[in-house]
Design a protein around this motif. Structure first.
Motif, PDB file in Angstrom:
ATOM      1  N   LYS A 120       0.835  -1.209   0.000  1.00  0.00           N
ATOM      2  CA  LYS A 120       0.000   0.000   0.000  1.00  0.00           C
ATOM      3  C   LYS A 120       0.868   1.256   0.000  1.00  0.00           C
ATOM      4  O   LYS A 120       0.505   2.270  -0.550  1.00  0.00           O
ATOM      5  N   PHE A 121       2.027   1.161   0.672  1.00  0.00           N
ATOM      6  CA  PHE A 121       2.901   2.330   0.726  1.00  0.00           C
ATOM      7  C   PHE A 121       3.307   2.762  -0.678  1.00  0.00           C
ATOM      8  O   PHE A 121       3.333   3.924  -1.009  1.00  0.00           O
ATOM      9  N   THR A 122       3.663   1.763  -1.472  1.00  0.00           N
ATOM     10  CA  THR A 122       4.199   2.085  -2.782  1.00  0.00           C
ATOM     11  C   THR A 122       3.114   2.625  -3.691  1.00  0.00           C
ATOM     12  O   THR A 122       3.388   3.377  -4.615  1.00  0.00           O
ATOM     13  N   ILE A 123       1.867   2.257  -3.411  1.00  0.00           N
ATOM     14  CA  ILE A 123       0.778   2.738  -4.248  1.00  0.00           C
ATOM     15  C   ILE A 123       0.398   4.160  -3.858  1.00  0.00           C
ATOM     16  O   ILE A 123       0.301   5.056  -4.671  1.00  0.00           O
ATOM     17  N   SER A 124       0.276   4.390  -2.538  1.00  0.00           N
ATOM     18  CA  SER A 124      -0.240   5.684  -2.118  1.00  0.00           C
ATOM     19  C   SER A 124       0.854   6.717  -1.842  1.00  0.00           C
ATOM     20  O   SER A 124       0.551   7.878  -1.626  1.00  0.00           O
ATOM     21  N   GLY A 125       2.125   6.264  -1.820  1.00  0.00           N
ATOM     22  CA  GLY A 125       3.212   7.223  -1.779  1.00  0.00           C
ATOM     23  C   GLY A 125       3.568   7.724  -0.398  1.00  0.00           C
ATOM     24  O   GLY A 125       3.134   7.211   0.618  1.00  0.00           O
ATOM     25  N   GLU A 126       4.388   8.778  -0.395  1.00  0.00           N
ATOM     26  CA  GLU A 126       5.038   9.238   0.825  1.00  0.00           C
ATOM     27  C   GLU A 126       4.050   9.597   1.927  1.00  0.00           C
ATOM     28  O   GLU A 126       4.298   9.336   3.094  1.00  0.00           O
ATOM     29  N   GLN A 127       2.917  10.201   1.550  1.00  0.00           N
ATOM     30  CA  GLN A 127       1.963  10.643   2.567  1.00  0.00           C
ATOM     31  C   GLN A 127       1.596   9.518   3.516  1.00  0.00           C
ATOM     32  O   GLN A 127       1.460   9.712   4.717  1.00  0.00           O
ATOM     33  N   ASP A 128       1.442   8.311   2.953  1.00  0.00           N
ATOM     34  CA  ASP A 128       1.020   7.190   3.771  1.00  0.00           C
ATOM     35  C   ASP A 128       2.093   6.708   4.724  1.00  0.00           C
ATOM     36  O   ASP A 128       1.821   5.984   5.656  1.00  0.00           O
ATOM     37  N   LEU A 129       3.344   7.078   4.434  1.00  0.00           N
ATOM     38  CA  LEU A 129       4.420   6.639   5.315  1.00  0.00           C
ATOM     39  C   LEU A 129       4.498   7.490   6.571  1.00  0.00           C
ATOM     40  O   LEU A 129       5.028   7.071   7.578  1.00  0.00           O
ATOM     41  N   ILE A 130       3.906   8.701   6.484  1.00  0.00           N
ATOM     42  CA  ILE A 130       3.917   9.584   7.655  1.00  0.00           C
ATOM     43  C   ILE A 130       3.010   8.945   8.709  1.00  0.00           C
ATOM     44  O   ILE A 130       1.892   8.541   8.424  1.00  0.00           O
ATOM     45  N   ASP A 375      15.960   7.769   5.117  1.00  0.00           N
ATOM     46  CA  ASP A 375      15.795   7.937   3.660  1.00  0.00           C
ATOM     47  C   ASP A 375      15.946   6.589   2.954  1.00  0.00           C
ATOM     48  O   ASP A 375      15.218   6.276   2.011  1.00  0.00           O
ATOM     49  N   CYS A 376      16.923   5.816   3.424  1.00  0.00           N
ATOM     50  CA  CYS A 376      17.218   4.540   2.745  1.00  0.00           C
ATOM     51  C   CYS A 376      16.127   3.502   3.007  1.00  0.00           C
ATOM     52  O   CYS A 376      15.781   2.727   2.118  1.00  0.00           O
ATOM     53  N   VAL A 377      15.611   3.484   4.239  1.00  0.00           N
ATOM     54  CA  VAL A 377      14.499   2.559   4.531  1.00  0.00           C
ATOM     55  C   VAL A 377      13.317   2.927   3.634  1.00  0.00           C
ATOM     56  O   VAL A 377      12.694   2.055   3.005  1.00  0.00           O
ATOM     57  N   TYR A 378      13.035   4.213   3.539  1.00  0.00           N
ATOM     58  CA  TYR A 378      11.931   4.658   2.681  1.00  0.00           C
ATOM     59  C   TYR A 378      12.195   4.260   1.221  1.00  0.00           C
ATOM     60  O   TYR A 378      11.320   3.706   0.539  1.00  0.00           O
ATOM     61  N   ALA A 379      13.431   4.540   0.761  1.00  0.00           N
ATOM     62  CA  ALA A 379      13.780   4.215  -0.636  1.00  0.00           C
ATOM     63  C   ALA A 379      13.593   2.726  -0.903  1.00  0.00           C
ATOM     64  O   ALA A 379      13.072   2.328  -1.942  1.00  0.00           O
ATOM     65  N   GLU A 380      13.986   1.890   0.062  1.00  0.00           N
ATOM     66  CA  GLU A 380      13.871   0.446  -0.155  1.00  0.00           C
ATOM     67  C   GLU A 380      12.403  -0.002  -0.147  1.00  0.00           C
ATOM     68  O   GLU A 380      11.998  -0.838  -0.949  1.00  0.00           O
ATOM     69  N   LEU A 381      11.612   0.593   0.737  1.00  0.00           N
ATOM     70  CA  LEU A 381      10.191   0.215   0.758  1.00  0.00           C
ATOM     71  C   LEU A 381       9.520   0.550  -0.571  1.00  0.00           C
ATOM     72  O   LEU A 381       8.653  -0.174  -1.043  1.00  0.00           O
ATOM     73  N   VAL A 382       9.940   1.649  -1.175  1.00  0.00           N
ATOM     74  CA  VAL A 382       9.326   2.072  -2.440  1.00  0.00           C
ATOM     75  C   VAL A 382       9.952   1.335  -3.637  1.00  0.00           C
ATOM     76  O   VAL A 382       9.240   0.814  -4.492  1.00  0.00           O
ATOM     77  N   GLN A 383      11.287   1.264  -3.658  1.00  0.00           N
ATOM     78  CA  GLN A 383      11.955   0.691  -4.845  1.00  0.00           C
ATOM     79  C   GLN A 383      12.007  -0.833  -4.833  1.00  0.00           C
ATOM     80  O   GLN A 383      12.140  -1.457  -5.873  1.00  0.00           O
ATOM     81  N   ASN A 384      11.961  -1.410  -3.652  1.00  0.00           N
ATOM     82  CA  ASN A 384      12.042  -2.871  -3.499  1.00  0.00           C
ATOM     83  C   ASN A 384      13.198  -3.487  -4.295  1.00  0.00           C
ATOM     84  O   ASN A 384      12.995  -4.240  -5.246  1.00  0.00           O
ATOM     85  N   THR A 385      14.418  -3.166  -3.865  1.00  0.00           N
ATOM     86  CA  THR A 385      15.575  -3.797  -4.518  1.00  0.00           C
ATOM     87  C   THR A 385      15.856  -5.170  -3.906  1.00  0.00           C
ATOM     88  O   THR A 385      16.571  -5.967  -4.503  1.00  0.00           O
ATOM     89  N   ALA A 386      15.325  -5.426  -2.688  1.00  0.00           N
ATOM     90  CA  ALA A 386      15.636  -6.704  -2.025  1.00  0.00           C
ATOM     91  C   ALA A 386      14.635  -7.133  -0.955  1.00  0.00           C
ATOM     92  O   ALA A 386      14.341  -8.309  -0.820  1.00  0.00           O
TER      93      ALA A 386
END
Ligand code: SF4
Ligand code: SF4
Length: 425
Positions: A120-130, A375-386
């Motif tokens: 859901k985070f990746t769909i709804s974007g940064e706002q939802d991570l707050i 920043d990196c945790v957020y980037a990984e949750l969105v980009q899903n490199t691993a």
């Protein structure tokens, strides 16, 4: 509120209600074969008999509320009837006699619903991570402090792509103490307990004493990783005297110094663990004999793919059906396997060039000079490199064991084969 009066079936139409235990995981219903797995007793049942698969599909239709009626004629289909009986014996299915005038029972089957579904985070974007404490996802950090090493292990550039290991760089680079402190400080807002300190040869890090002083300031479980070829008793004693862990890598070919002498020094301290990297059965046999001569030694054995030992992997590492089903797998574990990679989730690695990775086989997701761990945790949750790489690819997405199998590991990446199993060879 459900009006159960409406669920009373017309008289005589059904002889039995049939449902599945709430503990049963059902594999992908769109495949030609079905696996039913009882997550409490570990019993499983596979079938490709179409009428039976249709029954299981019907149970899962929302309007049937997890239970269906079976007509008296069901007993005439001997194969289907035998299949149902088999399910019941394994405590996978339940057959209930229909009592006239009584309403249809309801059985709410388990569905995947992780409370904080990360998709859901990746769909709804940064706002939802707050409002979500995403730093709590960070549980482990690997900090490579330098690239220096005087050894020349033939697989130096391979080990760290498969397991936690030292590796040396083409040029000499090290992470400044200031950056190490920044990392330790930022990680205090996370769930991190373990910090792995790796190199190169970490004993050659020019500020090792200052780094050890930091381990007193920031309370984590520190693991200092050193290849046995670089072991030096004096430096080891300094690390051990501060109650830090030492992980001693034993890779082949062995170093000139005797591994037995290192084992004698380290034995008796339960914060020391030997990490054996083995490529062949002969090496495995050597390690087995060695550890027998040192009762109480703490160790792990890690297979290493060297480009030529695929037969060793096929024989000893590739999963069989029996391996997959040897331990009872909980529903929670199966649901996690659908969403998270348990090998990677929660772990970040900082390299001496300041790049940050969620896995050393994946691209960088940040630079600790300018990006925070948050920043990196957020980037990984969105980009899903691993962190969320699951078995949703061919051939696993056509396999009944898709989410019973462990999460994809580095071995799949390094070997270049997405399923390390003998099930779908
Ligand atoms: S000891 Fe470690 S860093 Fe040094 S060459 Fe061997 S694998 Fe590479
Ligand atoms: S094909 Fe994939 S999911 Fe199926 S058993 Fe092999 S590794 Fe596991």
């Amino acid at each position: 509120m459900l009006n159960t009066d409406k669920l009373i079936p017309p008289k005589g139409i059904y002889k039995y209600w049939f449902t599945l235990s709430k503990n049963v995981y059902v594999s992908n219903l769109s495949q030609g074969a079905l696996l039913l797995y009882n997550t409490v007793n570990g019993q499983s049942f596979e079938s490709s008999y179409i009428p039976f698969i249709e029954i299981v599909k019907d149970i899962h239709k929302p309007e049937n509320l997890g239970i269906i009626g079976l007509k008296p004629s069901i007993e005439e289909d001997q194969q289907c009837w035998a299949t149902l009986q088999h399910c019941i014996e394994k405590k996978i299915g339940l057959l209930i006699n229909v009592e006239e005038g009584k309403s249809k029972p309801i059985n709410l089957l388990p569905i995947l619903s992780l409370q904080k579904d990360i998709d859901k985070f990746t769909i709804s974007g940064e706002q939802d991570l707050i409002g979500h404490n995403i730093m709590s996802y960070l549980t482990e950090l690997n900090i490579y402090i330098n690239t220096d090493c005087e050894q020349s292990c033939p697989l130096c550039t391979n080990y760290h792509k498969q397991v936690n290991s030292c590796f040396k760089g083409a040029t000499s680079t090290s992470l400044s103490l200031k950056l190490v402190e920044t990392i330790l400080n930022q990680a205090s807002n996370s769930s991190t307990k373990n910090i792995n300190i790796l190199g190169g040869n970490i004993f050659r890090y020019s500020l090792l004493h200052e780094l050890l002083a930091l381990t007193l300031k920031y309370k984590y479980e520190y693991h200092f990783w050193i290849n046995h070829k670089n072991f030096d008793e004096e430096t080891y004693q300094k690390i051990a005297s501060l109650n830090n862990h030492t992980d001693i890598i034993v890779s082949f070919p062995l170093g000139k110094g005797s591994i037995e002498s290192v084992a004698k020094i380290c034995l008796g301290n339960d914060r020391n663990t030997f990490q054996f990297f083995i490529e062949t059965e002969e090496q495995y046999n050597y390690v087995s004999e060695l550890v027998e001569t040192f009762p109480g030694i703490k160790y792990h054995v890690h297979p290493i793919y060297n480009g030529t030992n695929i037969k060793f992997f096929e024989k000893n590492i590739f999963l069989t059906r029996e391996d997959i089903l040897s331990d009872t797998i909980s529903m929670r574990k199966i649901f996690c396997n659908q969403k998270l990679n348990s090998n990677n989730f929660g772990s970040l690695t900082v390299l001496p060039d300041a790049s940050i990775h969620a896995n050393l086989n994946s691209k960088s997701i940040g630079d600790i000079n300018k990006d925070s761990l948050l920043d990196c945790v957020y980037a990984e949750l969105v980009q899903n490199t691993a962190w969320r790489k699951v078995r949703n690819f061919e051939p696993c997405n056509r396999c009944s064991y898709q989410y019973l199998c462990p999460s994809p590991s580095n071995y799949e990446t390094v070997i270049g084969k997405l399923n390390l199993c003998n099930v779908n060879a």
